[in-house]
Design an enzyme around this catalytic site. Structure first.
Site, PDB file in Angstrom:
ATOM      1  N   HIS A   1      -5.402   4.176   6.525  1.00  0.00           N
ATOM      2  CA  HIS A   1      -4.667   5.006   5.565  1.00  0.00           C
ATOM      3  C   HIS A   1      -3.224   5.254   6.016  1.00  0.00           C
ATOM      4  O   HIS A   1      -2.575   6.186   5.557  1.00  0.00           O
ATOM      5  CB  HIS A   1      -5.393   6.325   5.268  1.00  0.00           C
ATOM      6  CG  HIS A   1      -6.659   6.113   4.495  1.00  0.00           C
ATOM      7  ND1 HIS A   1      -6.663   5.700   3.177  1.00  0.00           N
ATOM      8  CD2 HIS A   1      -7.962   6.234   4.863  1.00  0.00           C
ATOM      9  CE1 HIS A   1      -7.911   5.589   2.766  1.00  0.00           C
ATOM     10  NE2 HIS A   1      -8.717   5.896   3.761  1.00  0.00           N
TER      11      HIS A   1
ATOM     12  N   MET B   1       4.977  10.083  -4.110  1.00  0.00           N
ATOM     13  CA  MET B   1       4.658   8.988  -3.195  1.00  0.00           C
ATOM     14  C   MET B   1       5.265   9.360  -1.845  1.00  0.00           C
ATOM     15  O   MET B   1       6.472   9.608  -1.755  1.00  0.00           O
ATOM     16  CB  MET B   1       5.231   7.675  -3.710  1.00  0.00           C
ATOM     17  CG  MET B   1       4.919   6.480  -2.834  1.00  0.00           C
ATOM     18  SD  MET B   1       5.279   4.863  -3.606  1.00  0.00           S
ATOM     19  CE  MET B   1       7.083   4.879  -3.594  1.00  0.00           C
TER      20      MET B   1
ATOM     21  N   ASP C   1      -2.427  -0.668   6.326  1.00  0.00           N
ATOM     22  CA  ASP C   1      -3.312  -1.083   5.238  1.00  0.00           C
ATOM     23  C   ASP C   1      -2.729  -2.234   4.433  1.00  0.00           C
ATOM     24  O   ASP C   1      -3.465  -3.082   3.920  1.00  0.00           O
ATOM     25  CB  ASP C   1      -3.640   0.111   4.340  1.00  0.00           C
ATOM     26  CG  ASP C   1      -4.508   1.151   5.055  1.00  0.00           C
ATOM     27  OD1 ASP C   1      -4.943   0.872   6.187  1.00  0.00           O
ATOM     28  OD2 ASP C   1      -4.744   2.233   4.485  1.00  0.00           O
TER      29      ASP C   1
ATOM     30  N   ASP D   1       0.859  -1.187   0.000  1.00  0.00           N
ATOM     31  CA  ASP D   1       0.000   0.000   0.000  1.00  0.00           C
ATOM     32  C   ASP D   1       0.890   1.229   0.000  1.00  0.00           C
ATOM     33  O   ASP D   1       1.917   1.255   0.685  1.00  0.00           O
ATOM     34  CB  ASP D   1      -0.915   0.014   1.223  1.00  0.00           C
ATOM     35  CG  ASP D   1      -1.904   1.179   1.179  1.00  0.00           C
ATOM     36  OD1 ASP D   1      -2.909   1.057   0.460  1.00  0.00           O
ATOM     37  OD2 ASP D   1      -1.666   2.194   1.851  1.00  0.00           O
TER      38      ASP D   1
END
Length: 200
Positions: free
Chosen positions: A174, A28, A179, A15
């Site tokens: 999140h 990212m 996750d 994730d």
């Protein structure tokens, strides 16, 4: 003629959290990964997803960001600009980790849905390390896996439509590592699920 032996797959739940819709113009900000299990000719063997994990927070690569996307993760871009790992260092460490935990098997990135996370992950791996331990297509989308087993159109699939027994008891926070671990539970459930009763 003897059948060619196929190497097992090491399924790695991944994730990522990012601050925009595409890599390059946007960044990212974190990556989490957990070994979900191994798939071979005899089926899928789940692993404890908390046993082998990886997590890094990354320095942003541009000044641009989408406030709504950033709000999803709750990460602080100013803090990451000062304290986040350099992408080249973090992605090299990630590649080394993937190769170590998948020794003797072919690593497969697994996500729900995989498309967004794979897009950022693959772009970053190629941009900052020049290669991907998953190759260019070693990616499994759990949403597609469920749609296929359930006999549903892909766009009709959401976690709320899935049988509760397939879902992880862990919360979806999140936070990339949380996750990834949660998704590993989902993958184990999906791999064991034969489909709805009327499909048998």
């Amino acid at each position: 003629m003897s059948a060619r032996r196929v190497r097992p797959s090491c399924c790695i739940s991944v994730d990522i959290e990012a601050d925009g819709p595409i890599p390059g113009p946007y960044s990212m900000l974190s990556i989490g990964a957990a070994v979900a299990g191994t798939q071979d000719a005899d089926g899928f063997t789940p692993a404890d997803p908390e046993e082998h994990t990886f997590y890094r927070e990354l320095r942003p690569i541009s000044a641009d960001f989408d406030p709504e996307a950033l709000a999803v993760s709750g990460l602080d871009r100013a803090r990451l600009a000062a304290e986040g790992a350099e992408p080249g260092v973090a992605l090299a460490e990630f590649g080394d980790w993937v190769r170590a935990v998948s020794a003797g098997a072919q690593p497969v990135m697994c996500g729900y849905p995989a498309s967004y996370d794979w897009m950022f992950l693959y772009w970053y791996l190629i941009r900052f390390t020049g290669s991907s331990p998953f190759g260019h297509s070693g990616c499994l989308d759990m949403k597609t896996l469920y749609a296929t087993k359930a006999g549903l159109p892909l766009r009709a699939v959401a976690k709320r439509t899935m049988p509760a027994r397939l879902l992880s008891a862990r919360p979806h926070t999140h936070h990339a590592l949380d996750d990834a671990i949660e998704q590993a539970d989902l993958l184990a459930g999906l791999m064991a699920w034969p489909g709805p009763p009327d499909s048998q």
